[in-house]
Write an enzyme that holds these catalytic residues in place. Sequence first.
Site, mmCIF file in Angstrom:
data_model
loop_
_atom_site.group_PDB
_atom_site.id
_atom_site.type_symbol
_atom_site.label_atom_id
_atom_site.label_comp_id
_atom_site.label_asym_id
_atom_site.label_seq_id
_atom_site.Cartn_x
_atom_site.Cartn_y
_atom_site.Cartn_z
ATOM 1 N N GLU A 66 25.653 28.745 51.758
ATOM 2 C CA GLU A 66 25.659 28.357 50.349
ATOM 3 C C GLU A 66 25.467 26.845 50.328
ATOM 4 O O GLU A 66 26.189 26.116 51.019
ATOM 5 C CB GLU A 66 26.998 28.736 49.705
ATOM 6 C CG GLU A 66 26.993 28.448 48.230
ATOM 7 C CD GLU A 66 28.298 28.796 47.517
ATOM 8 O OE1 GLU A 66 29.172 29.443 48.123
ATOM 9 O OE2 GLU A 66 28.407 28.401 46.346
ATOM 10 N N ARG B 56 35.600 34.399 62.913
ATOM 11 C CA ARG B 56 35.122 33.052 62.638
ATOM 12 C C ARG B 56 35.633 32.101 63.713
ATOM 13 O O ARG B 56 36.587 32.402 64.424
ATOM 14 C CB ARG B 56 35.536 32.592 61.244
ATOM 15 C CG ARG B 56 37.033 32.540 61.025
ATOM 16 C CD ARG B 56 37.387 32.217 59.581
ATOM 17 N NE ARG B 56 37.152 30.823 59.269
ATOM 18 C CZ ARG B 56 36.292 30.398 58.342
ATOM 19 N NH1 ARG B 56 35.575 31.244 57.655
ATOM 20 N NH2 ARG B 56 36.150 29.118 58.099
ATOM 21 N N LYS C 48 34.413 24.245 54.086
ATOM 22 C CA LYS C 48 33.637 23.264 53.327
ATOM 23 C C LYS C 48 34.441 22.681 52.177
ATOM 24 O O LYS C 48 34.332 21.496 51.882
ATOM 25 C CB LYS C 48 32.370 23.941 52.771
ATOM 26 C CG LYS C 48 31.220 23.915 53.731
ATOM 27 C CD LYS C 48 29.967 24.431 53.069
ATOM 28 C CE LYS C 48 30.065 25.928 52.892
ATOM 29 N NZ LYS C 48 28.817 26.525 52.419
#
Length: 565
Positions: A38, A264, A274
């Site tokens: 994104e 992850r 982020k």
Amino acid sequence: MNTETPKTERPLDFIRQIIVEDIATKKHKEITTRFPPEPNGFLHIGHAKSICLNFGAAAENKGTCHLRFDDTNPGKESNEYVEAIKKDLHWLGYDWGEHLYYASDYFDQLYSFAVKLIEMGKAYVCHLNGEEMRTYRGTLTEPGKESPYRGRSKEENLELFEQMRNGEFEEGVCVLRAKIDMASPNFLMRDPVLYRVMKTSHHRTGDKWCIYPMYDFTHCLSDMIENVTHSLCTLEFANNRPLYDWVLDTLQTPCHPQQIEFARLNINYTVTSKRKLLELVKESLVSGWDDPRMLTLSGLRRRGYTPASIRTFCDGIGVGKKESWIDMGILENAIRDDLNPNAPRVLGVLDPLKVVITNYPEDSTETLEALNHPQNPDMGKRTIPFSRELFIERSDFMENAPKKFFRLSEGREVRLRYAYFVTCTQVIKDKNGEVVELHCTYDPATRGGNAPDGRKVKGTIHWVSAAHALQAEVRLYDRLFTEEFPDADKEVSFKDFLNPDSLQVLTNCRLEPSLVDASVSDRFQFERQGYFCIDSEDSLPQHPVFNRIVTLRDSWAKLAGKNKK
Ligand code: ATP
Ligand code: MG
């Protein structure tokens, strides 16, 4: 006969195994993966794991990996982030070729799919407000309640959805929801929202849309449109998988990518989110996304990490199905291992103390030979100037030194690297009692570093010639957080654990003159100090700035070991 010795390779990770099997069983002729960031921030080390997996697994199987921007949330996204992400990917060594896509390119198709769901009686416009939606959703132990708008006719829904699209409703007034199962044990299946009204300009589609599709609706359909075969994502999306499959099954799409979740990457002493990194940037707690202490790809690049070291690191940590934490020391070792065999050695004094060689002629200079890499003669030699006035590291001198201190002290002899043996004869102090200068004598017979009479010295220290040295700023970095898991405590902000000593700026360093020619892509070992590179942002010819990439050894491991004793 094949005489090549077979490579002893690690077994494939579970995702690569699935891919290899799918090719072997002809489930797929060609495989396609995608990396779907994104554009709402810069890429970090966690993304590198996903990039190496998606691009790596595709390349190993002669497949294709797409770069797709998942840009459905215009409030937070921008073209600046798109460009930064592309730059980071290229730097890391990956190329998407012609396969650059944007979810926003599919907005028309996604809209048609939503209309199709409405026509199938599988989606409806719901006028519950946010608060009501939450109450109706139920709890972990109780099923949800059906929305009073759930029974709207197809015609009414089609008309309302069109009105949503035409901007006739304000934000939050209504949404489009899938009609699935309000009693599902999986919350995400309790009539999830597919579209919401958002009167925000999009960085690519401008004001064309005032409704935007949600992640769960967009992602599976984007994968499908691009004929992705394996849609790899992190474990937190496991609960989204039934919805991913529901959308594609219900719409009976011609292709149905397989979503596979992997763990992850988490690294201690840092945050890889982020949102949190953005907070640090916005509140100026770091100098920017590329602050060399940040584990963003741009931060690591500026710090001096090589793309190869990051790829090796990602390869080494593997791909699994269980959440785990990777020690920061492993990342640091990856860059050490990469630089150790290749980085030329140089001499640099970070905290200079002046030394006068009293028996060396004034106004005389000689050049001495130094090896660029003591373990690798192929890297050649260079010359370094020697003269009467030198700088040494302040910490290489000690008054009243204990016996075991093998460096310089009054009356003691040490070797100056590649130069001579010197003996300290006098310590000069200022009026506050601080040592400001040392007087030494040198033994001309020890040129090159050995005494013809076979006499030994235990210590070898680095130095630079005062008149020839390059004055520079050097920035030493430490971990950005003092806590091993800075975002573990939900009550305390991760920002409370910022390490106040994570940046140390030394403005008066003296480096050997060969470094005048250093360019941004060069990396050096300053002997006994660590690995260094030019700072790509702040360094100027008249004011060189060097970053310490990493120390020579893992000082944290040593500390941890000490504490254990
Ligand atoms: P963040 O949590 O930092 O905001 P994100 O998942 O929201 O990350 P995206 O831009 O959506 O960021 O991520 C793009 C891809 O990178 C996704 O497939 C995501 O699963 C993957 N990814 C993100 N963070 C990690 C991580 N720490 N380890 C492995 N993969 C990750
Ligand atoms: Mg995300």
